[in-house]
Design a protein around this motif. Structure first.
Motif, PDB file in Angstrom:
ATOM      1  N   ARG A   1       0.845  -1.198   0.000  1.00 39.46           N
ATOM      2  CA  ARG A   1       0.000   0.000   0.000  1.00 39.46           C
ATOM      3  C   ARG A   1       0.876   1.242   0.000  1.00 39.46           C
ATOM      4  NH1 ARG A   1      -5.400  -0.391   1.622  1.00 39.46           N
ATOM      5  NH2 ARG A   1      -6.076  -2.440   2.337  1.00 39.46           N
ATOM      6  N   LYS A   2       0.387   2.278  -0.671  1.00 42.56           N
ATOM      7  CA  LYS A   2       1.078   3.564  -0.586  1.00 42.56           C
ATOM      8  C   LYS A   2       0.913   4.147   0.816  1.00 42.56           C
ATOM      9  CE  LYS A   2       1.102   5.296  -5.320  1.00 42.56           C
ATOM     10  NZ  LYS A   2       0.850   6.480  -6.156  1.00 42.56           N
ATOM     11  N   GLY A   3       1.809   5.072   1.165  1.00 41.57           N
ATOM     12  CA  GLY A   3       1.640   5.848   2.382  1.00 41.57           C
ATOM     13  C   GLY A   3       0.845   7.102   2.061  1.00 41.57           C
ATOM     14  N   SER A   4       0.345   7.762   3.092  1.00 41.23           N
ATOM     15  CA  SER A   4      -0.506   8.923   2.853  1.00 41.23           C
ATOM     16  C   SER A   4      -0.326   9.960   3.954  1.00 41.23           C
ATOM     17  CB  SER A   4      -1.966   8.468   2.824  1.00 41.23           C
ATOM     18  OG  SER A   4      -2.837   9.564   2.773  1.00 41.23           O
ATOM     19  N   GLY A   5      -0.402  11.213   3.568  1.00 46.36           N
ATOM     20  CA  GLY A   5      -0.376  12.308   4.549  1.00 46.36           C
ATOM     21  C   GLY A   5      -1.506  13.280   4.279  1.00 46.36           C
TER      22      GLY A   5
ATOM     23  N   GLN B   1       2.319   5.332   6.930  1.00 56.52           N
ATOM     24  CA  GLN B   1       3.577   5.012   6.260  1.00 56.52           C
ATOM     25  C   GLN B   1       3.291   4.034   5.110  1.00 56.52           C
ATOM     26  OE1 GLN B   1       6.540   6.446   7.417  1.00 56.52           O
ATOM     27  NE2 GLN B   1       5.044   7.583   8.640  1.00 56.52           N
ATOM     28  N   PRO B   2       4.133   4.010   4.070  1.00 61.60           N
ATOM     29  CA  PRO B   2       3.920   3.018   3.006  1.00 61.60           C
ATOM     30  C   PRO B   2       4.005   1.605   3.590  1.00 61.60           C
ATOM     31  CG  PRO B   2       5.602   4.621   2.380  1.00 61.60           C
ATOM     32  CD  PRO B   2       5.313   4.852   3.820  1.00 61.60           C
ATOM     33  N   LYS B   3       3.178   0.700   3.071  1.00 69.39           N
ATOM     34  CA  LYS B   3       3.258  -0.700   3.503  1.00 69.39           C
ATOM     35  C   LYS B   3       3.981  -1.488   2.423  1.00 69.39           C
ATOM     36  CE  LYS B   3       0.498  -4.766   4.671  1.00 69.39           C
ATOM     37  NZ  LYS B   3      -0.859  -5.323   4.851  1.00 69.39           N
ATOM     38  N   GLN B   4       5.209  -1.854   2.729  1.00 68.32           N
ATOM     39  CA  GLN B   4       5.974  -2.691   1.796  1.00 68.32           C
ATOM     40  C   GLN B   4       5.992  -4.097   2.389  1.00 68.32           C
ATOM     41  OE1 GLN B   4       9.111   0.194   2.145  1.00 68.32           O
ATOM     42  NE2 GLN B   4       9.035   0.714  -0.026  1.00 68.32           N
ATOM     43  N   LEU B   5       5.855  -5.110   1.545  1.00 68.37           N
ATOM     44  CA  LEU B   5       5.711  -6.472   2.073  1.00 68.37           C
ATOM     45  C   LEU B   5       7.069  -7.052   2.458  1.00 68.37           C
ATOM     46  CD1 LEU B   5       2.971  -7.978  -0.281  1.00 68.37           C
ATOM     47  CD2 LEU B   5       2.700  -6.835   1.930  1.00 68.37           C
ATOM     48  N   SER B   6       7.260  -7.263   3.763  1.00 66.51           N
ATOM     49  CA  SER B   6       8.496  -7.871   4.255  1.00 66.51           C
ATOM     50  C   SER B   6       8.478  -9.359   3.898  1.00 66.51           C
ATOM     51  CB  SER B   6       8.560  -7.718   5.779  1.00 66.51           C
ATOM     52  OG  SER B   6       7.514  -8.479   6.360  1.00 66.51           O
TER      53      SER B   6
ATOM     54  N   LEU C   1      -6.965 -16.419  -4.479  1.00 70.86           N
ATOM     55  CA  LEU C   1      -6.773 -15.054  -3.972  1.00 70.86           C
ATOM     56  C   LEU C   1      -5.440 -14.501  -4.446  1.00 70.86           C
ATOM     57  CD1 LEU C   1      -7.901 -15.658  -0.273  1.00 70.86           C
ATOM     58  CD2 LEU C   1      -9.249 -14.656  -2.120  1.00 70.86           C
ATOM     59  N   GLU C   2      -5.487 -13.302  -5.009  1.00 74.47           N
ATOM     60  CA  GLU C   2      -4.251 -12.615  -5.378  1.00 74.47           C
ATOM     61  C   GLU C   2      -4.066 -11.404  -4.493  1.00 74.47           C
ATOM     62  OE1 GLU C   2      -2.990 -11.788  -9.432  1.00 74.47           O
ATOM     63  OE2 GLU C   2      -4.719 -13.022 -10.017  1.00 74.47           O
ATOM     64  N   PHE C   3      -2.809 -11.046  -4.267  1.00 83.67           N
ATOM     65  CA  PHE C   3      -2.502  -9.832  -3.501  1.00 83.67           C
ATOM     66  C   PHE C   3      -2.092  -8.743  -4.477  1.00 83.67           C
ATOM     67  CE2 PHE C   3      -2.378 -12.971  -0.227  1.00 83.67           C
ATOM     68  CZ  PHE C   3      -2.887 -12.306   0.873  1.00 83.67           C
ATOM     69  N   LEU C   4      -2.838  -7.648  -4.501  1.00 82.08           N
ATOM     70  CA  LEU C   4      -2.601  -6.582  -5.470  1.00 82.08           C
ATOM     71  C   LEU C   4      -2.192  -5.299  -4.756  1.00 82.08           C
ATOM     72  CD1 LEU C   4      -5.863  -7.210  -7.547  1.00 82.08           C
ATOM     73  CD2 LEU C   4      -3.570  -8.105  -7.997  1.00 82.08           C
ATOM     74  N   PRO C   5      -1.236  -4.544  -5.342  1.00 87.14           N
ATOM     75  CA  PRO C   5      -0.851  -3.274  -4.717  1.00 87.14           C
ATOM     76  C   PRO C   5      -1.977  -2.238  -4.854  1.00 87.14           C
ATOM     77  CG  PRO C   5       0.226  -3.535  -6.847  1.00 87.14           C
ATOM     78  CD  PRO C   5      -0.532  -4.808  -6.597  1.00 87.14           C
ATOM     79  N   THR C   6      -2.031  -1.291  -3.932  1.00 86.60           N
ATOM     80  CA  THR C   6      -3.086  -0.275  -3.975  1.00 86.60           C
ATOM     81  C   THR C   6      -2.571   1.068  -3.464  1.00 86.60           C
ATOM     82  OG1 THR C   6      -5.238   0.366  -3.064  1.00 86.60           O
ATOM     83  CG2 THR C   6      -3.942  -1.138  -1.738  1.00 86.60           C
ATOM     84  N   GLY C   7      -3.195   2.124  -3.947  1.00 84.90           N
ATOM     85  CA  GLY C   7      -2.864   3.461  -3.456  1.00 84.90           C
ATOM     86  C   GLY C   7      -3.615   3.810  -2.186  1.00 84.90           C
ATOM     87  N   GLY C   8      -4.595   2.963  -1.819  1.00 84.06           N
ATOM     88  CA  GLY C   8      -5.390   3.219  -0.608  1.00 84.06           C
ATOM     89  C   GLY C   8      -4.604   2.868   0.644  1.00 84.06           C
ATOM     90  N   CYS C   9      -5.035   3.415   1.777  1.00 82.69           N
ATOM     91  CA  CYS C   9      -4.333   3.189   3.052  1.00 82.69           C
ATOM     92  C   CYS C   9      -5.304   2.688   4.103  1.00 82.69           C
ATOM     93  CB  CYS C   9      -3.745   4.492   3.585  1.00 82.69           C
ATOM     94  SG  CYS C   9      -2.623   5.261   2.467  1.00 82.69           S
ATOM     95  N   CYS C  10      -4.752   2.025   5.114  1.00 87.90           N
ATOM     96  CA  CYS C  10      -5.580   1.608   6.247  1.00 87.90           C
ATOM     97  C   CYS C  10      -4.637   1.338   7.423  1.00 87.90           C
ATOM     98  CB  CYS C  10      -6.412   0.371   5.894  1.00 87.90           C
ATOM     99  SG  CYS C  10      -5.452  -1.139   5.773  1.00 87.90           S
ATOM    100  N   ASP C  11      -5.175   0.760   8.497  1.00 88.68           N
ATOM    101  CA  ASP C  11      -4.334   0.476   9.655  1.00 88.68           C
ATOM    102  C   ASP C  11      -3.241  -0.545   9.353  1.00 88.68           C
ATOM    103  OD1 ASP C  11      -5.558   2.286  11.413  1.00 88.68           O
ATOM    104  OD2 ASP C  11      -7.176   0.871  11.838  1.00 88.68           O
TER     105      ASP C  11
END
Ligand code: ZN
Length: 427
Positions: free
Chosen positions: A206-210, A319-324, A345-355
């Motif tokens: 996920r992208k980070g956001s401010g 903060q951006p969520k990068q997959l460890s 199920l596929e995991f797709l990147p997104t510009g949205g943010c959450c907890d």
């Protein structure tokens, strides 16, 4: 129903039991979604928390309400105010068990107290339209049912859990996110119940956001007689906004959106105040630093002008969520559980943010779209598929069962995790 390819009788029995619970889950969803609970509707959010506290009796767990500090908000006139928030609710069980799972779901919606969208209606047999049915009250029902199913299993002692129901996610978790660093330390992984994408797939990176508010202050003067004595706050804001917007396109993945502006009044007065709000999305912490440096340069330029000031409030709340690597493995576990249920199920990147962003920033691998399948969230067209209450509860139950059965969870052991008995005591 899809043929299940589960590992053992226990898994099969658990999934079958959940399949008998569809009607109960639908009733629970109606109960929750028809509680008016926009983020600033404190009484409404607290009513959701009270309802969940009642439901928690089924889980036979410990319970704690947590008062949240108010949110600092710059109002449209440029004044700093504090807005009260509802309470968070924390439920937990077996904090000494070898595997510790954190579950999270927010109780607030984006629909204010006076918004007309407050009831559920059917769009099709399996599809309903309603406030928060996907984001995220359907997910709360899914989470409860999965835990209820897990608590019926003989594997309980292997796995302890903690839930945080937070009151402020839809406004960026300004208060509840302060709880995450401590939470991350006492768990192996996080499960968050935001809705999946409309096609059923899940969010990966996920992208980070401010979110920021900026206020310019100048000097009022009569527009005809003493125009030369005025200092125009709208002009200063226009210059700031233009320079800010010009940053778009300079860094791949960074977007900046001036989204609100208000200032001035009568047109025969040089305006002395102007307020503007903007959002920034970023893909890395380097980009955050770059944005901050650029913005500081623009602010310094405006502040150097005679009798004009500009002040900035807010910051990068997500903060951006990068997959460890651990998070990648967790994704694979969830995919294999999905496969057992006939879900690819596929995991797709997104510009949205959450907890999930904040938890990843705190070092906790997490999957953050384990709620129901739905779409058009944050709008009056929000919908969800009722049958996903069952399938997604089965998915989460299977994840919990497989975590509890796993011989080796070394891949989830993290440097930052230290659950000493002291910490257990005060958790
Ligand atoms: Zn949400």
């Amino acid at each position: 129903m899809t043929t299940l390819t589960v590992n053992n009788d226990l898994e099969a029995q658990t999934l079958e039991w959940i399949a008998t619970q569809q009607q109960v889950m639908q009733q629970d969803l109606w109960t929750l979604a028809e509680i008016n609970s926009g983020s600033y509707n404190v009484a409404g959010v607290n009513k959701v928390a009270d309802t969940l506290a009642q439901w928690s009796k089924k889980l036979d767990c410990e319970l704690e309400f947590i008062d949240m500090p108010p949110q600092d908000v710059v109002d449209d006139l440029g004044q700093l105010n504090q807005k009260p928030l509802g309470r968070a609710l924390r439920l937990f069980k077996r904090p000494q068990a070898p595997t510790q799972v954190f579950l999270c779901a927010h109780m607030d919606t984006v629909f204010p107290i006076d918004h007309p969208f407050q009831k559920i209606t059917y769009l099709e047999d399996d599809v309903i339209n309603g406030p928060g049915v996907a984001d995220l009250k359907g997910g709360i029902v899914v989470m409860f049912k999965a835990l209820e199913a897990f608590e019926r299993s003989p594997l309980q002692d292997q796995l302890g859990w903690e839930i945080l129901f937070n009151p402020d996610e839809e406004i960026g978790s300004p208060s509840s996110s302060k709880l995450f660093p401590a939470i991350a330390k006492r768990h192996h992984l996080g499960l968050i119940y935001e809705p999946s994408f409309a096609d059923g797939n899940l969010a990966g990176a996920r992208k980070g956001s401010g979110n920021f508010s900026v206020v310019t202050r100048g000097k009022a003067a009569h527009a005809g007689r003493e125009h030369h004595l005025g200092r125009n706050a709208i002009r200063a804001m226009a210059d700031f906004t233009r320079a800010l917007d010009d940053l778009n396109g300079q860094q791949q993945g960074v977007t900046i959106n001036p989204g609100f502006v208000q200032g001035g009044g009568a047109v025969n007065i040089v305006p002395d105040t102007c307020t503007m709000r903007f959002n920034i999305r970023i893909e890395s912490s380097d980009q955050q630093a770059w944005c901050e440096a650029q913005i500081n340069t623009i602010l310094a330029d405006i502040n150097s002008r005679d009798s004009l000031t500009i002040e900035l409030h807010g910051g990068f709340g997500r903060q951006p969520k990068q997959l460890s690597p651990a998070n990648q493995q967790l994704c694979e576990l969830v995919q294999s559980c999905g496969k057992s249920l006939g879900l690819s199920l596929e995991f797709l990147p997104t510009g949205g943010c959450c907890d999930g962003n904040n938890l990843a920033a705190a070092g906790l691998p997490n999957i953050d779209t384990l709620g129901v399948q739905g779409g058009k969230i944050h709008s009056q067209d929000e919908y969800m598929h009722l049958s996903s209450l069952t399938t997604r509860s089965q998915l989460s139950a299977l994840i919990l069962l497989r975590l509890a059965q796993a011989d080796d969870l070394a891949w989830l052991q993290r440097d930052g995790m230290h659950r000493t008995s002291m910490e257990q005591a005060k958790c």
